[in-house]
Design a protein around this motif. Structure first.
Motif, short mmCIF file in Angstrom:
data_model
loop_
_atom_site.label_atom_id
_atom_site.label_comp_id
_atom_site.label_asym_id
_atom_site.label_seq_id
_atom_site.Cartn_x
_atom_site.Cartn_y
_atom_site.Cartn_z
N ARG A 141 0.83 -1.21 0.00
CA ARG A 141 0.00 0.00 0.00
C ARG A 141 0.86 1.25 0.00
O ARG A 141 0.54 2.24 -0.65
CB ARG A 141 -0.95 -0.01 1.20
N ALA A 142 1.99 1.21 0.69
CA ALA A 142 2.89 2.38 0.74
C ALA A 142 3.46 2.69 -0.64
O ALA A 142 3.55 3.86 -1.03
CB ALA A 142 4.01 2.14 1.75
N SER B 228 0.76 4.29 -2.59
CA SER B 228 0.50 5.64 -2.09
C SER B 228 1.50 6.64 -2.63
O SER B 228 1.15 7.79 -2.93
CB SER B 228 0.54 5.66 -0.56
N VAL C 3 0.45 7.90 -5.99
CA VAL C 3 -0.76 8.71 -6.11
C VAL C 3 -0.40 10.12 -6.57
O VAL C 3 -1.05 10.68 -7.44
CB VAL C 3 -1.56 8.73 -4.79
N LYS D 293 -7.32 3.06 -6.41
CA LYS D 293 -7.22 4.26 -5.56
C LYS D 293 -8.30 4.37 -4.49
O LYS D 293 -7.98 4.65 -3.33
CB LYS D 293 -7.16 5.52 -6.42
N LEU E 85 -7.45 1.95 -1.75
CA LEU E 85 -6.24 2.40 -1.08
C LEU E 85 -6.57 3.50 -0.08
O LEU E 85 -6.11 3.48 1.07
CB LEU E 85 -5.22 2.88 -2.12
N GLU E 86 -7.39 4.46 -0.50
CA GLU E 86 -7.81 5.55 0.40
C GLU E 86 -8.58 5.00 1.59
O GLU E 86 -8.38 5.45 2.72
CB GLU E 86 -8.63 6.57 -0.38
N HIS F 139 -6.19 3.48 4.04
CA HIS F 139 -5.47 4.50 4.80
C HIS F 139 -6.35 5.12 5.88
O HIS F 139 -5.87 5.43 6.97
CB HIS F 139 -4.92 5.59 3.88
#
Length: 133
Positions: free
Chosen positions: A40-41, A44, A47, A118, A121-122, A125
């Protein structure tokens, strides 16, 4: 829609289905690619930037994972992350078409399915930050 049991597709592509002529990322493959904090990092970081160098990403991840300022990341810490990225993280993200990785140059860029990932992913987070519902 393509039959998921279509044996003419390579095994690693059988869970990709076609809808209206465009490949879509299956939810299983998407969630597998988002399963680890390290994966995920990497996403990110892409993005805000369309591409990044593997070494730069390794340095940023090492600073977070070792909880040190980026300028204090050691060569060993950075190399450990470069190896993990090259052999584990990036192949997993490439398999899901979330990133493209050119190992010779160390360039990582957004893949075909990046935009679809995305929102998930958001959401991940938000939950990691404790602000999820």
């Amino acid at each position: 829609m393509a039959d998921k049991s279509d044996r003419s597709l390579p095994r690693e592509r059988q869970d990709i289905v076609s809808d209206g002529g465009e490949d879509e990322l299956s939810l299983d493959r998407l969630f597998s690619a988002l399963a680890t904090a390290r994966q995920r990092a990497v996403l990110s970081l892409l993005v805000d930037e369309e591409r990044a160098s593997r070494d730069e990403v390794a340095s940023q991840l090492a600073a977070v994972e070792y909880d040190v300022p980026r300028e204090e990341v050691t060569d060993d810490q950075r190399e450990y992350l470069v190896t993990a990225l090259h052999h584990i993280v990036l192949p997993k993200l490439c398999e899901a078409d979330l990133v493209e990785y050119v190992s010779e140059s160390g360039t990582i860029s957004r893949g075909f399915s990046f935009e679809r990932a995305k929102p998930y992913l958001e959401l991940a987070h938000q939950h990691e930050d404790g602000s999820g519902t």
